[in-house]
Design a protein around this motif. Structure first.
Motif, PDB file in Angstrom:
ATOM      1  N   GLY A 149       7.002  10.301   1.179  1.00  0.00           N
ATOM      2  CA  GLY A 149       5.883   9.995   0.303  1.00  0.00           C
ATOM      3  C   GLY A 149       6.305   9.154  -0.882  1.00  0.00           C
ATOM      4  N   ASP A 150       5.332   8.742  -1.651  1.00  0.00           N
ATOM      5  CA  ASP A 150       5.565   7.888  -2.807  1.00  0.00           C
ATOM      6  C   ASP A 150       5.607   8.729  -4.078  1.00  0.00           C
TER       7      ASP A 150
ATOM      8  N   HIS B 296       9.694   5.167  -3.365  1.00  0.00           N
ATOM      9  CA  HIS B 296       9.419   5.852  -2.106  1.00  0.00           C
ATOM     10  C   HIS B 296      10.622   6.740  -1.792  1.00  0.00           C
TER      11      HIS B 296
ATOM     12  N   ASP C  13       8.838  -0.911   6.379  1.00  0.00           N
ATOM     13  CA  ASP C  13       7.946   0.164   6.794  1.00  0.00           C
ATOM     14  C   ASP C  13       7.773   0.162   8.313  1.00  0.00           C
TER      15      ASP C  13
ATOM     16  N   THR D 148       3.649   4.168   1.351  1.00  0.00           N
ATOM     17  CA  THR D 148       3.913   4.845   2.626  1.00  0.00           C
ATOM     18  C   THR D 148       3.226   6.199   2.646  1.00  0.00           C
ATOM     19  N   ARG D 149       2.960   6.675   3.833  1.00  0.00           N
ATOM     20  CA  ARG D 149       2.402   8.017   3.999  1.00  0.00           C
ATOM     21  C   ARG D 149       3.508   8.966   4.450  1.00  0.00           C
ATOM     22  N   LEU D 150       3.268  10.234   4.283  1.00  0.00           N
ATOM     23  CA  LEU D 150       4.249  11.242   4.643  1.00  0.00           C
ATOM     24  C   LEU D 150       4.623  11.135   6.116  1.00  0.00           C
TER      25      LEU D 150
ATOM     26  N   GLN E 180       5.936   8.679   7.663  1.00  0.00           N
ATOM     27  CA  GLN E 180       5.911   7.336   8.244  1.00  0.00           C
ATOM     28  C   GLN E 180       7.340   6.863   8.497  1.00  0.00           C
TER      29      GLN E 180
ATOM     30  N   SER F 201       0.803  -1.228   0.000  1.00  0.00           N
ATOM     31  CA  SER F 201       0.000   0.000   0.000  1.00  0.00           C
ATOM     32  C   SER F 201       0.832   1.272   0.000  1.00  0.00           C
TER      33      SER F 201
END
Length: 279
Positions: free
Chosen positions: A191-192, A199, A218, A161-163, A165, A159
């Motif tokens: 971010g991606d 990433h 992650d 990564t989020r900012l 993370q 899925s």
């Protein structure tokens, strides 16, 4: 943006996912104990003199493999990052793997595969950076799939990564002169990008030449990707590009004979609360 295979670097400076496995997946081999295994993620690999870091362990019904970045077998320049046109050593090239008694064999390379297929998608060409090394059967009993220091992988991130993370890595550049206390690194995702193919990550000390190909986890200890590039720009400064492992392995299974290759999970539980010396 440059690959990290060689040259000196001036430092200017996650909801639990499922393991994506092909149909007909088999049970993992009996791994060597993590404390005594000589082959594992983070060992050094040497392809025609170029040093990289192995990422994750893989297996199928007949063989055990270890991953590295496709660009680790590059015969071009360090700035050659487009795998659809960059030159590479051929399949069958022997690769020296730390802790192994025999050379491994490069049996899959995303660059060579994309070139054979005539791949034209720019994001795939730029960021699909993965190679598979088949270990000699004599070395299968020396392998453990756990990431040094951190443990895991606990599964496969599918899925992104989020900012901001948290992410975790283990590089083993020979430029560190054997100081493995500096190998574990913790950082954050920026971010991606590239349609999810890459990433952007920041660690206190970016990956350096020789860390290429090393594993990134992650925040839940899932396999995220493969250290591929160093990026210098505004406003993020110096950061690393991490090729997405889920996409790279899906591409491999769709376009090669390695349809049943699976990611091996760590036998040591992930522990992201540890503070590495290298932060």
């Amino acid at each position: 943006m440059t690959n990290l295979r060689r040259g000196f670097l001036v430092l200017v400076l996650a909801v639990l996912g499922s393991v994506v496995a092909p149909s007909g997946a088999r049970s993992a081999p009996q791994w060597a104990p993590a404390a005594t295994a000589t082959i594992h993620p983070g060992v050094q690999t040497f392809t025609e003199g170029g040093q990289c870091t192995a990422n994750f362990v893989f297996f199928d019904a007949s063989d055990v493999y270890i991953g590295q970045a496709a660009h680790c077998s590059s015969t071009g320049q360090a700035t050659d990052t487009n795998g659809c046109i960059a030159a590479s050593h051929p399949l069958g090239t022997p690769v020296t793997v730390g802790g192994a008694s025999q050379p491994a064999t490069m049996v899959y390379n995303s660059w060579l595969t994309m070139q054979a297929l005539g791949e034209t998608d720019p994001d795939t060409c730029q960021y699909n950076d993965f190679a598979l090394l088949r270990l000699d059967p004599a070395d299968a009993g020396r392998v453990n799939p756990s990431i040094p220091h951190w443990g895991g992988p606990m599964g496969l991130n599918t899925s992104g990564t989020r900012l901001f993370q948290q992410v975790y890595s283990y590089g083993n550049s020979e430029l560190r002169l054997g100081l493995t206390l500096l190998s574990p690194k913790r950082g954050i995702s920026l971010g991606d990008a590239g349609g999810g193919w890459t990433h952007l990550v920041n660690t206190v000390t970016p990956g350096i030449p020789g860390d290429s190909g090393s594993a990134f986890l992650d925040s839940q200890g899932r396999a995220l990707g493969v250290l591929s590039t160093i990026n210098v720009g505004v406003p993020t400064g110096v950061n690393n590009g991490v090729s997405d492992l889920a996409r790279a392995s899906d591409y491999m299974r769709a376009h090669s004979e390695f349809t049943a290759v699976q990611l091996a999970l760590g036998t040591t539980a992930f522990n992201g609360s540890q503070l590495p010396l290298g932060l």
